[in-house]
Design a protein around this motif. Sequence first.
Motif, PDB file in Angstrom:
ATOM      1  N   MET A 192      40.722  42.615  29.655  1.00 53.79           N
ATOM      2  CA  MET A 192      41.380  41.893  30.741  1.00 53.79           C
ATOM      3  C   MET A 192      40.325  41.274  31.675  1.00 53.79           C
ATOM      4  O   MET A 192      40.438  40.121  32.065  1.00 53.79           O
ATOM      5  CB  MET A 192      42.310  42.824  31.520  1.00 53.79           C
ATOM      6  N   ARG A 193      39.298  42.053  31.978  1.00 49.19           N
ATOM      7  CA  ARG A 193      38.241  41.559  32.870  1.00 49.19           C
ATOM      8  C   ARG A 193      37.469  40.417  32.214  1.00 49.19           C
ATOM      9  O   ARG A 193      37.204  39.400  32.837  1.00 49.19           O
ATOM     10  CB  ARG A 193      37.291  42.713  33.230  1.00 49.19           C
ATOM     11  N   ARG A 194      37.145  40.569  30.940  1.00 53.68           N
ATOM     12  CA  ARG A 194      36.392  39.512  30.235  1.00 53.68           C
ATOM     13  C   ARG A 194      37.225  38.249  30.066  1.00 53.68           C
ATOM     14  O   ARG A 194      36.702  37.144  30.152  1.00 53.68           O
ATOM     15  CB  ARG A 194      35.895  40.031  28.894  1.00 53.68           C
ATOM     16  N   LEU A 195      38.511  38.394  29.839  1.00 55.54           N
ATOM     17  CA  LEU A 195      39.373  37.210  29.760  1.00 55.54           C
ATOM     18  C   LEU A 195      39.379  36.483  31.103  1.00 55.54           C
ATOM     19  O   LEU A 195      39.343  35.252  31.149  1.00 55.54           O
ATOM     20  CB  LEU A 195      40.802  37.599  29.358  1.00 55.54           C
ATOM     21  N   GLY A 196      39.415  37.234  32.201  1.00 48.26           N
ATOM     22  CA  GLY A 196      39.340  36.629  33.532  1.00 48.26           C
ATOM     23  C   GLY A 196      38.017  35.920  33.763  1.00 48.26           C
ATOM     24  O   GLY A 196      37.990  34.793  34.269  1.00 48.26           O
ATOM     25  N   LEU A 197      36.908  36.566  33.381  1.00 45.80           N
ATOM     26  CA  LEU A 197      35.586  35.940  33.523  1.00 45.80           C
ATOM     27  C   LEU A 197      35.498  34.650  32.703  1.00 45.80           C
ATOM     28  O   LEU A 197      35.017  33.622  33.185  1.00 45.80           O
ATOM     29  CB  LEU A 197      34.481  36.903  33.058  1.00 45.80           C
TER      30      LEU A 197
END
Length: 169
Positions: A49-54
């Motif tokens: 989820m964090r990497r998709l946001g980044l």
Amino acid sequence: MLVLRALPALAALLVGLPAAAAPEAAAVFPIELAEPGTIGPRPLRPEDMRRLGLASDALRREVTSRGLAPVDLAPQAAAIRRDAPLYKCEGCAEKIAKAAGAVLVVYGYVQRNAPQVLNLTISITEAESGKVLRGGQVLIQGDTDDTWLHGVRSLVKNRLFAEPLPNRS
């Protein structure tokens, strides 16, 4: 005194210059995750989820730096949730983009092939016709923030905007 005499000539030159083109409105959708072999929707892991946001933020910055103007997709949030995943909904991203006032649509997904091997695919289409203007894919080796971000920047630079978009130079 010389400056005062030069002002009318300078003004005449400026009037003859063409106005700078306004940036085209683009719906830049968040990058989605595709995991082949999973049946039904599965909750995202926190690091995914964090990497998709980044990656989505990086895509928005890269697109903006190349002259497109991202539109606000917040009013379309319900439609985006309803039609997700956008990479396989066949035209719904374009409908949502048109409703948001966009001329272009930018969307993509990361496909996990193995724990450390991912494919990033991004497309740019016309909101009105759905015609694909540019698209590309890059292999990401390593599941880290840096590899995801490098994949986005590389794909944007070397495939999506290596040349001006067709009929938009």
